[in-house]
Design an enzyme around this catalytic site. Structure first.
Site, PDB file in Angstrom:
ATOM      1  N   GLY A 161     -41.192  30.331  32.206  1.00  0.00           N
ATOM      2  CA  GLY A 161     -41.046  29.435  31.101  1.00  0.00           C
ATOM      3  C   GLY A 161     -42.296  28.320  31.114  1.00  0.00           C
ATOM      4  O   GLY A 161     -43.365  28.669  31.432  1.00  0.00           O
TER       5      GLY A 161
ATOM      6  N   LEU B 182     -44.489  39.479  41.733  1.00  0.00           N
ATOM      7  CA  LEU B 182     -43.257  40.741  41.837  1.00  0.00           C
ATOM      8  C   LEU B 182     -42.216  40.150  42.353  1.00  0.00           C
ATOM      9  O   LEU B 182     -41.374  41.126  42.852  1.00  0.00           O
ATOM     10  CB  LEU B 182     -43.977  41.871  42.575  1.00  0.00           C
ATOM     11  N   ARG B 183     -41.895  38.992  42.330  1.00  0.00           N
ATOM     12  CA  ARG B 183     -40.237  38.639  42.535  1.00  0.00           C
ATOM     13  C   ARG B 183     -39.642  38.293  41.394  1.00  0.00           C
ATOM     14  O   ARG B 183     -39.734  37.574  40.560  1.00  0.00           O
ATOM     15  CB  ARG B 183     -40.497  37.144  43.458  1.00  0.00           C
TER      16      ARG B 183
ATOM     17  N   CYS C  19     -46.825  26.627  28.846  1.00  0.00           N
ATOM     18  CA  CYS C  19     -48.132  27.356  28.599  1.00  0.00           C
ATOM     19  C   CYS C  19     -47.619  29.010  28.301  1.00  0.00           C
ATOM     20  O   CYS C  19     -47.922  29.494  26.955  1.00  0.00           O
ATOM     21  CB  CYS C  19     -48.815  27.589  29.848  1.00  0.00           C
TER      22      CYS C  19
END
Length: 447
Positions: free
Chosen positions: A268, A261-262, A271
Protein backbone atom coordinates in the site's frame (compact mmCIF):
# COMPACT_ATOMS: atom_id res chain seq x y z
CA UNK A 1 31.37 29.86 -4.68
CA UNK A 2 29.32 27.14 -2.96
CA UNK A 3 26.04 26.21 -4.58
CA UNK A 4 22.82 27.37 -2.97
CA UNK A 5 19.90 24.97 -3.09
CA UNK A 6 16.15 25.39 -2.90
CA UNK A 7 13.58 22.67 -2.31
CA UNK A 8 10.00 23.22 -3.48
CA UNK A 9 7.46 21.19 -1.53
CA UNK A 10 8.12 20.09 2.05
CA UNK A 11 6.13 16.89 2.28
CA UNK A 12 7.71 13.51 2.87
CA UNK A 13 10.19 13.83 -0.03
CA UNK A 14 10.91 17.55 0.18
CA UNK A 15 11.41 17.85 3.94
CA UNK A 16 13.81 14.92 3.91
CA UNK A 17 15.70 16.21 0.87
CA UNK A 18 16.03 19.72 2.31
CA UNK A 19 17.40 18.44 5.63
CA UNK A 20 19.79 16.07 3.85
CA UNK A 21 21.12 18.82 1.56
CA UNK A 22 21.86 20.93 4.66
CA UNK A 23 23.60 17.91 6.20
CA UNK A 24 25.77 17.69 3.05
CA UNK A 25 26.91 21.25 3.73
CA UNK A 26 24.71 23.38 1.44
CA UNK A 27 22.76 26.53 2.25
CA UNK A 28 19.13 25.48 1.68
CA UNK A 29 15.90 27.43 1.33
CA UNK A 30 12.71 25.33 1.25
CA UNK A 31 9.29 26.53 0.13
CA UNK A 32 5.79 25.23 0.71
CA UNK A 33 2.42 26.80 -0.05
CA UNK A 34 0.95 25.42 3.21
CA UNK A 35 1.80 27.82 6.03
CA UNK A 36 1.22 25.22 8.76
CA UNK A 37 3.94 22.99 7.30
CA UNK A 38 6.41 25.87 7.23
CA UNK A 39 5.66 26.85 10.82
CA UNK A 40 6.15 23.28 11.97
CA UNK A 41 9.45 22.90 10.11
CA UNK A 42 10.70 26.22 11.48
CA UNK A 43 10.34 24.62 14.92
CA UNK A 44 12.38 21.65 13.60
CA UNK A 45 9.32 19.40 13.76
CA UNK A 46 8.88 16.92 10.92
CA UNK A 47 5.53 16.99 9.09
CA UNK A 48 5.43 13.18 9.28
CA UNK A 49 7.08 10.42 11.31
CA UNK A 50 10.37 9.44 9.70
CA UNK A 51 13.21 8.00 11.80
CA UNK A 52 16.15 10.43 12.05
CA UNK A 53 14.46 13.35 10.29
CA UNK A 54 13.74 15.53 13.32
CA UNK A 55 17.29 15.03 14.56
CA UNK A 56 18.56 16.29 11.20
CA UNK A 57 16.18 19.26 11.29
CA UNK A 58 17.37 20.22 14.78
CA UNK A 59 20.96 20.13 13.51
CA UNK A 60 20.33 22.59 10.68
CA UNK A 61 17.13 24.67 10.94
CA UNK A 62 17.95 28.36 11.41
CA UNK A 63 16.96 29.74 14.81
CA UNK A 64 17.27 26.43 16.66
CA UNK A 65 19.87 26.51 19.46
CA UNK A 66 23.09 24.85 18.38
CA UNK A 67 22.04 24.38 14.75
CA UNK A 68 24.18 25.13 11.71
CA UNK A 69 21.50 27.55 10.48
CA UNK A 70 21.91 26.23 6.94
CA UNK A 71 18.22 25.39 6.45
CA UNK A 72 15.53 28.09 6.18
CA UNK A 73 11.91 28.11 5.01
CA UNK A 74 9.78 30.54 3.04
CA UNK A 75 6.56 31.03 1.08
CA UNK A 76 8.07 33.69 -1.18
CA UNK A 77 8.70 32.49 -4.75
CA UNK A 78 10.76 35.58 -5.57
CA UNK A 79 13.07 34.80 -2.64
CA UNK A 80 13.46 31.23 -3.90
CA UNK A 81 14.28 32.40 -7.44
CA UNK A 82 16.85 34.92 -6.24
CA UNK A 83 18.46 32.53 -3.74
CA UNK A 84 18.98 29.26 -5.57
CA UNK A 85 21.46 27.94 -8.10
CA UNK A 86 19.76 24.52 -8.10
CA UNK A 87 16.02 24.19 -7.48
CA UNK A 88 14.65 20.75 -6.52
CA UNK A 89 10.94 20.24 -7.23
CA UNK A 90 9.60 17.70 -4.72
CA UNK A 91 5.83 18.15 -4.86
CA UNK A 92 3.24 15.38 -4.78
CA UNK A 93 1.88 13.58 -7.86
CA UNK A 94 -1.21 11.73 -6.58
CA UNK A 95 -3.53 9.52 -8.58
CA UNK A 96 -6.05 11.60 -10.51
CA UNK A 97 -9.50 11.34 -8.92
CA UNK A 98 -11.58 8.64 -10.59
CA UNK A 99 -8.76 7.65 -12.97
CA UNK A 100 -5.54 5.64 -13.06
CA UNK A 101 -3.55 8.57 -14.46
CA UNK A 102 -1.20 10.80 -12.48
CA UNK A 103 -2.36 14.24 -11.32
CA UNK A 104 0.32 16.68 -12.52
CA UNK A 105 -1.40 19.82 -11.21
CA UNK A 106 1.01 20.33 -8.28
CA UNK A 107 4.07 19.95 -10.50
CA UNK A 108 2.65 22.25 -13.16
CA UNK A 109 1.74 24.83 -10.52
CA UNK A 110 5.25 24.71 -9.03
CA UNK A 111 6.88 25.32 -12.41
CA UNK A 112 4.41 28.11 -13.24
CA UNK A 113 5.17 29.83 -9.92
CA UNK A 114 8.95 29.40 -10.12
CA UNK A 115 9.65 30.22 -13.78
CA UNK A 116 8.95 34.00 -13.68
CA UNK A 117 11.54 34.40 -10.92
CA UNK A 118 14.44 32.73 -12.74
CA UNK A 119 16.34 35.80 -13.97
CA UNK A 120 19.77 34.21 -14.19
CA UNK A 121 21.34 30.82 -14.92
CA UNK A 122 19.61 28.12 -12.87
CA UNK A 123 19.09 24.38 -12.86
CA UNK A 124 15.61 23.13 -11.99
CA UNK A 125 15.68 19.48 -10.93
CA UNK A 126 12.52 17.41 -10.92
CA UNK A 127 12.38 14.71 -8.25
CA UNK A 128 8.64 14.01 -8.32
CA UNK A 129 7.45 10.75 -9.92
CA UNK A 130 5.89 11.81 -13.23
CA UNK A 131 4.59 10.19 -16.44
CA UNK A 132 7.31 9.70 -19.03
CA UNK A 133 7.37 12.70 -21.38
CA UNK A 134 6.71 15.25 -18.64
CA UNK A 135 10.32 16.46 -18.50
CA UNK A 136 10.39 17.34 -22.20
CA UNK A 137 7.22 19.40 -21.76
CA UNK A 138 8.44 21.12 -18.59
CA UNK A 139 11.84 21.95 -20.10
CA UNK A 140 10.09 23.73 -22.97
CA UNK A 141 7.86 25.56 -20.48
CA UNK A 142 10.88 26.81 -18.50
CA UNK A 143 12.67 28.04 -21.60
CA UNK A 144 9.53 29.90 -22.72
CA UNK A 145 8.51 31.45 -19.41
CA UNK A 146 11.70 32.07 -17.40
CA UNK A 147 13.32 35.50 -17.99
CA UNK A 148 16.65 33.62 -18.22
CA UNK A 149 15.34 31.68 -21.24
CA UNK A 150 17.60 28.79 -22.23
CA UNK A 151 19.80 29.45 -19.17
CA UNK A 152 16.99 28.06 -17.02
CA UNK A 153 17.74 24.38 -17.57
CA UNK A 154 15.90 21.27 -16.46
CA UNK A 155 17.23 17.95 -15.17
CA UNK A 156 15.34 14.93 -13.86
CA UNK A 157 16.60 13.13 -10.76
CA UNK A 158 14.06 10.53 -9.52
CA UNK A 159 13.86 9.69 -5.82
CA UNK A 160 14.14 6.14 -4.50
CA UNK A 161 13.25 6.71 -0.86
CA UNK A 162 11.90 3.95 1.33
CA UNK A 163 9.66 5.18 4.12
CA UNK A 164 11.40 4.40 7.38
CA UNK A 165 14.83 4.70 5.74
CA UNK A 166 14.46 7.99 3.86
CA UNK A 167 17.23 9.92 5.61
CA UNK A 168 19.80 7.19 4.99
CA UNK A 169 18.55 6.67 1.42
CA UNK A 170 19.10 10.38 0.70
CA UNK A 171 22.51 10.68 2.33
CA UNK A 172 23.79 7.27 1.19
CA UNK A 173 21.78 6.36 -1.94
CA UNK A 174 22.20 2.96 -3.59
CA UNK A 175 22.21 4.81 -6.92
CA UNK A 176 21.79 8.30 -8.34
CA UNK A 177 20.03 8.71 -11.67
CA UNK A 178 20.10 12.02 -13.55
CA UNK A 179 18.41 12.84 -16.83
CA UNK A 180 20.25 15.81 -18.36
CA UNK A 181 20.68 17.63 -21.66
CA UNK A 182 23.97 19.42 -21.05
CA UNK A 183 27.39 18.99 -19.51
CA UNK A 184 26.65 21.95 -17.25
CA UNK A 185 23.60 20.22 -15.75
CA UNK A 186 25.58 17.03 -15.16
CA UNK A 187 28.44 19.00 -13.60
CA UNK A 188 26.11 20.81 -11.20
CA UNK A 189 24.46 17.58 -10.08
CA UNK A 190 27.84 15.91 -9.59
CA UNK A 191 28.70 18.85 -7.33
CA UNK A 192 25.46 18.51 -5.38
CA UNK A 193 26.01 14.79 -4.85
CA UNK A 194 29.80 14.89 -4.50
CA UNK A 195 29.76 13.30 -1.03
CA UNK A 196 27.67 10.19 -1.84
CA UNK A 197 29.51 9.80 -5.16
CA UNK A 198 32.82 9.84 -3.26
CA UNK A 199 31.40 7.17 -0.93
CA UNK A 200 30.72 4.93 -3.94
CA UNK A 201 27.10 5.61 -4.90
CA UNK A 202 26.74 4.83 -8.64
CA UNK A 203 25.94 7.94 -10.73
CA UNK A 204 23.91 7.05 -13.81
CA UNK A 205 23.64 9.75 -16.47
CA UNK A 206 20.85 9.37 -19.02
CA UNK A 207 18.21 11.21 -21.06
CA UNK A 208 14.90 12.59 -19.80
CA UNK A 209 12.61 9.67 -20.77
CA UNK A 210 14.87 7.02 -19.26
CA UNK A 211 15.27 8.93 -15.99
CA UNK A 212 11.49 9.24 -15.72
CA UNK A 213 10.99 5.54 -16.47
CA UNK A 214 13.52 4.31 -13.88
CA UNK A 215 11.32 5.04 -10.85
CA UNK A 216 8.11 3.62 -12.29
CA UNK A 217 9.98 0.58 -13.64
CA UNK A 218 11.60 -0.08 -10.26
CA UNK A 219 8.27 0.21 -8.44
CA UNK A 220 6.55 -2.02 -10.99
CA UNK A 221 9.21 -4.70 -10.60
CA UNK A 222 8.92 -4.55 -6.81
CA UNK A 223 5.13 -4.71 -6.96
CA UNK A 224 5.38 -7.71 -9.29
CA UNK A 225 7.66 -9.58 -6.89
CA UNK A 226 5.37 -8.92 -3.93
CA UNK A 227 2.25 -9.93 -5.83
CA UNK A 228 3.97 -13.03 -7.20
CA UNK A 229 4.61 -14.46 -3.74
CA UNK A 230 1.08 -13.49 -2.68
CA UNK A 231 -0.29 -15.38 -5.69
CA UNK A 232 1.81 -18.37 -4.58
CA UNK A 233 0.23 -18.00 -1.13
CA UNK A 234 -3.19 -18.44 -2.75
CA UNK A 235 -2.00 -21.63 -4.43
CA UNK A 236 -0.42 -22.90 -1.20
CA UNK A 237 -3.64 -22.19 0.65
CA UNK A 238 -5.57 -24.31 -1.86
CA UNK A 239 -2.98 -27.08 -2.08
CA UNK A 240 -2.00 -27.31 1.59
CA UNK A 241 1.52 -26.00 1.03
CA UNK A 242 3.65 -23.59 3.08
CA UNK A 243 4.42 -20.34 1.26
CA UNK A 244 7.12 -19.38 3.79
CA UNK A 245 9.11 -22.54 3.00
CA UNK A 246 8.41 -22.05 -0.71
CA UNK A 247 9.81 -18.50 -0.51
CA UNK A 248 12.87 -19.71 1.40
CA UNK A 249 13.60 -22.35 -1.22
CA UNK A 250 13.27 -20.11 -4.28
CA UNK A 251 15.07 -17.27 -2.50
CA UNK A 252 18.32 -19.24 -2.54
CA UNK A 253 18.33 -18.82 -6.33
CA UNK A 254 20.60 -15.80 -6.98
CA UNK A 255 18.46 -14.86 -9.98
CA UNK A 256 15.47 -14.41 -7.66
CA UNK A 257 16.83 -13.45 -4.23
CA UNK A 258 15.19 -13.49 -0.81
CA UNK A 259 13.99 -9.90 -0.52
CA UNK A 260 10.26 -9.09 -0.70
CA UNK A 261 9.23 -12.75 -0.77
CA UNK A 262 7.22 -12.65 2.44
CA UNK A 263 3.59 -13.32 1.59
CA UNK A 264 0.96 -11.23 3.30
CA UNK A 265 -1.89 -8.79 2.82
CA UNK A 266 -0.07 -6.85 0.10
CA UNK A 267 1.47 -3.45 -0.49
CA UNK A 268 0.00 0.00 0.00
CA UNK A 269 1.19 3.52 0.74
CA UNK A 270 1.40 6.61 -1.38
CA UNK A 271 3.76 5.25 -4.06
CA UNK A 272 3.48 1.67 -5.32
CA UNK A 273 -0.29 1.45 -5.96
CA UNK A 274 -0.66 4.83 -7.65
CA UNK A 275 2.67 4.56 -9.53
CA UNK A 276 1.85 1.26 -11.24
CA UNK A 277 -1.61 2.56 -12.17
CA UNK A 278 -0.18 5.79 -13.59
CA UNK A 279 2.41 3.73 -15.51
CA UNK A 280 -0.37 1.68 -17.12
CA UNK A 281 -2.30 4.84 -17.98
CA UNK A 282 0.72 6.51 -19.57
CA UNK A 283 1.63 3.39 -21.56
CA UNK A 284 -1.89 3.46 -22.97
CA UNK A 285 -1.48 7.10 -24.00
CA UNK A 286 1.75 6.18 -25.77
CA UNK A 287 0.12 3.25 -27.59
CA UNK A 288 2.18 0.72 -25.60
CA UNK A 289 -0.60 -0.48 -23.32
CA UNK A 290 -0.08 -4.15 -24.25
CA UNK A 291 3.40 -4.00 -22.71
CA UNK A 292 1.99 -3.38 -19.24
CA UNK A 293 -1.22 -5.41 -19.15
CA UNK A 294 0.43 -7.70 -16.59
CA UNK A 295 0.42 -4.80 -14.10
CA UNK A 296 -3.38 -4.90 -14.05
CA UNK A 297 -3.21 -8.44 -12.65
CA UNK A 298 -0.47 -7.38 -10.20
CA UNK A 299 -2.82 -4.68 -8.90
CA UNK A 300 -5.69 -7.17 -8.77
CA UNK A 301 -3.69 -9.76 -6.79
CA UNK A 302 -2.62 -7.06 -4.36
CA UNK A 303 -6.15 -5.83 -3.71
CA UNK A 304 -7.47 -9.40 -3.48
CA UNK A 305 -5.17 -10.16 -0.52
CA UNK A 306 -7.13 -7.77 1.67
CA UNK A 307 -10.42 -9.53 1.03
CA UNK A 308 -8.76 -12.89 1.58
CA UNK A 309 -7.54 -11.76 5.00
CA UNK A 310 -11.08 -10.75 5.92
CA UNK A 311 -12.36 -14.17 4.77
CA UNK A 312 -9.59 -15.97 6.68
CA UNK A 313 -10.70 -14.14 9.82
CA UNK A 314 -14.34 -15.03 9.18
CA UNK A 315 -13.49 -18.74 8.78
CA UNK A 316 -11.30 -18.70 11.89
CA UNK A 317 -14.30 -17.36 13.84
CA UNK A 318 -16.52 -20.20 12.62
CA UNK A 319 -17.55 -19.02 9.18
CA UNK A 320 -20.53 -16.88 10.18
CA UNK A 321 -21.10 -13.16 10.55
CA UNK A 322 -18.72 -10.75 12.27
CA UNK A 323 -21.68 -9.32 14.21
CA UNK A 324 -20.88 -9.29 17.91
CA UNK A 325 -17.29 -10.45 17.37
CA UNK A 326 -14.50 -8.43 18.97
CA UNK A 327 -11.51 -8.09 16.63
CA UNK A 328 -8.12 -6.70 17.66
CA UNK A 329 -6.03 -5.29 14.82
CA UNK A 330 -2.31 -4.78 15.41
CA UNK A 331 -1.14 -2.22 12.86
CA UNK A 332 -2.69 0.64 10.91
CA UNK A 333 0.17 1.99 8.79
CA UNK A 334 0.97 0.48 5.41
CA UNK A 335 4.46 -0.47 6.65
CA UNK A 336 6.47 -0.24 9.89
CA UNK A 337 8.62 2.76 10.89
CA UNK A 338 6.12 5.17 9.34
CA UNK A 339 2.91 6.98 10.30
CA UNK A 340 1.59 6.75 6.73
CA UNK A 341 -1.85 5.16 6.40
CA UNK A 342 -2.41 6.03 2.73
CA UNK A 343 -3.95 3.00 0.99
CA UNK A 344 -2.98 0.92 4.01
CA UNK A 345 -3.90 -2.77 3.64
CA UNK A 346 -4.08 -3.06 7.45
CA UNK A 347 -6.57 -0.23 7.82
CA UNK A 348 -8.53 -1.47 4.80
CA UNK A 349 -8.95 -4.93 6.39
CA UNK A 350 -9.94 -3.34 9.71
CA UNK A 351 -12.48 -1.15 7.91
CA UNK A 352 -13.99 -4.05 5.96
CA UNK A 353 -14.51 -6.11 9.12
CA UNK A 354 -16.02 -3.09 10.90
CA UNK A 355 -18.44 -2.49 8.02
CA UNK A 356 -19.50 -6.14 8.28
CA UNK A 357 -20.46 -5.73 11.92
CA UNK A 358 -17.25 -6.58 13.78
CA UNK A 359 -16.24 -4.57 16.86
CA UNK A 360 -12.74 -3.59 15.74
CA UNK A 361 -10.08 -2.10 18.00
CA UNK A 362 -6.84 -0.90 16.38
CA UNK A 363 -3.42 -0.18 17.84
CA UNK A 364 -0.38 1.13 15.95
CA UNK A 365 2.85 2.56 17.43
CA UNK A 366 2.90 5.68 15.20
CA UNK A 367 -0.16 5.78 12.95
CA UNK A 368 -3.05 6.31 15.38
CA UNK A 369 -3.81 9.98 14.63
CA UNK A 370 -3.72 9.46 10.86
CA UNK A 371 -5.82 6.29 11.16
CA UNK A 372 -8.47 8.12 13.18
CA UNK A 373 -8.62 10.73 10.43
CA UNK A 374 -9.37 8.07 7.80
CA UNK A 375 -11.57 5.71 9.87
CA UNK A 376 -12.97 7.67 12.84
CA UNK A 377 -15.62 5.01 13.50
CA UNK A 378 -13.11 2.28 14.37
CA UNK A 379 -12.12 1.68 17.98
CA UNK A 380 -8.58 2.67 18.99
CA UNK A 381 -6.44 1.55 21.93
CA UNK A 382 -3.34 3.05 23.54
CA UNK A 383 -1.42 -0.23 23.55
CA UNK A 384 -1.40 -3.69 22.04
CA UNK A 385 -2.54 -5.09 25.38
CA UNK A 386 -5.55 -2.76 25.47
CA UNK A 387 -6.43 -3.58 21.85
CA UNK A 388 -6.39 -7.33 22.56
CA UNK A 389 -8.39 -7.07 25.80
CA UNK A 390 -11.64 -9.03 25.31
CA UNK A 391 -10.84 -9.92 21.68
CA UNK A 392 -12.20 -13.05 20.04
CA UNK A 393 -9.42 -12.88 17.42
CA UNK A 394 -6.21 -10.90 16.90
CA UNK A 395 -5.02 -9.81 13.44
CA UNK A 396 -1.36 -8.91 12.99
CA UNK A 397 -1.36 -6.62 9.92
CA UNK A 398 1.72 -4.33 10.09
CA UNK A 399 5.10 -5.87 10.90
CA UNK A 400 6.32 -3.50 13.61
CA UNK A 401 9.17 -4.87 15.72
CA UNK A 402 7.08 -4.11 18.80
CA UNK A 403 4.57 -6.75 17.69
CA UNK A 404 7.24 -9.40 17.15
CA UNK A 405 8.39 -8.83 20.74
CA UNK A 406 4.99 -8.88 22.43
CA UNK A 407 4.49 -10.87 25.64
CA UNK A 408 2.33 -13.67 24.24
CA UNK A 409 1.34 -14.94 27.71
CA UNK A 410 0.24 -11.50 28.93
CA UNK A 411 -1.84 -11.00 25.78
CA UNK A 412 -3.42 -14.39 26.20
CA UNK A 413 -4.56 -13.53 29.71
CA UNK A 414 -6.63 -10.55 28.50
CA UNK A 415 -7.97 -12.03 25.22
CA UNK A 416 -11.29 -13.86 25.15
CA UNK A 417 -9.75 -16.43 22.80
CA UNK A 418 -6.10 -17.12 22.02
CA UNK A 419 -6.48 -16.92 18.26
CA UNK A 420 -4.09 -14.94 16.07
CA UNK A 421 -3.91 -14.48 12.30
CA UNK A 422 -0.54 -13.31 11.00
CA UNK A 423 -1.23 -11.19 7.92
CA UNK A 424 2.48 -10.52 7.42
CA UNK A 425 4.04 -13.94 8.09
CA UNK A 426 6.39 -12.11 10.45
CA UNK A 427 5.67 -13.69 13.84
CA UNK A 428 7.27 -16.81 15.30
CA UNK A 429 4.52 -19.49 15.24
CA UNK A 430 6.18 -21.67 17.87
CA UNK A 431 6.50 -18.85 20.39
CA UNK A 432 2.79 -18.07 20.11
CA UNK A 433 1.74 -21.72 20.22
CA UNK A 434 3.79 -22.33 23.36
CA UNK A 435 1.64 -19.67 25.03
CA UNK A 436 -1.50 -21.56 23.98
CA UNK A 437 -2.39 -19.49 20.93
CA UNK A 438 -3.89 -20.92 17.75
CA UNK A 439 -1.64 -19.41 15.07
CA UNK A 440 -2.69 -19.10 11.43
CA UNK A 441 -1.00 -17.27 8.53
CA UNK A 442 -1.80 -16.63 4.89
CA UNK A 443 -0.56 -19.36 2.58
CA UNK A 444 0.43 -21.61 5.51
CA UNK A 445 -2.57 -23.82 6.33
CA UNK A 446 -0.42 -26.40 8.13
CA UNK A 447 2.26 -24.15 9.62
Amino acid sequence: MALKITVIGTGYLGATHAAAMAELGFEVLALDVVREKIEKLERAEAPMYEPGLEELLRKHVAGIDGSSGRLRFTQDWAEVGAFGDVHFVCVNTPQRHGEYACDMSYVDSAFASLAPHLHGPALVVGKSTVPVGSADRLAAYLAAHAPAGQDAELAWNPEFLREGFAVDDTLHPDRLVVGVRSERAEKLLREVYATPIAEGSPFVVTDFPTSELVKTSANSFLATKISFINAMAEVCEAAGGDVAKLAEAIGYDDRIGKKFLRAGIGFGGGCLPKDIRAFMARAGELGADQALTFLREIDSINMRQRGQMVELARQALGGGSFLGKRVAVLGATFKPDSDDVRDSPALNVAGQIHLQGGQVTVYDPKGMDNARGVFPTLGYADSALDAVRGADIVLHLTEWREFRELDTEALGEVATARLILDGRNALDPERWRKAGWTYRAMGRPKA
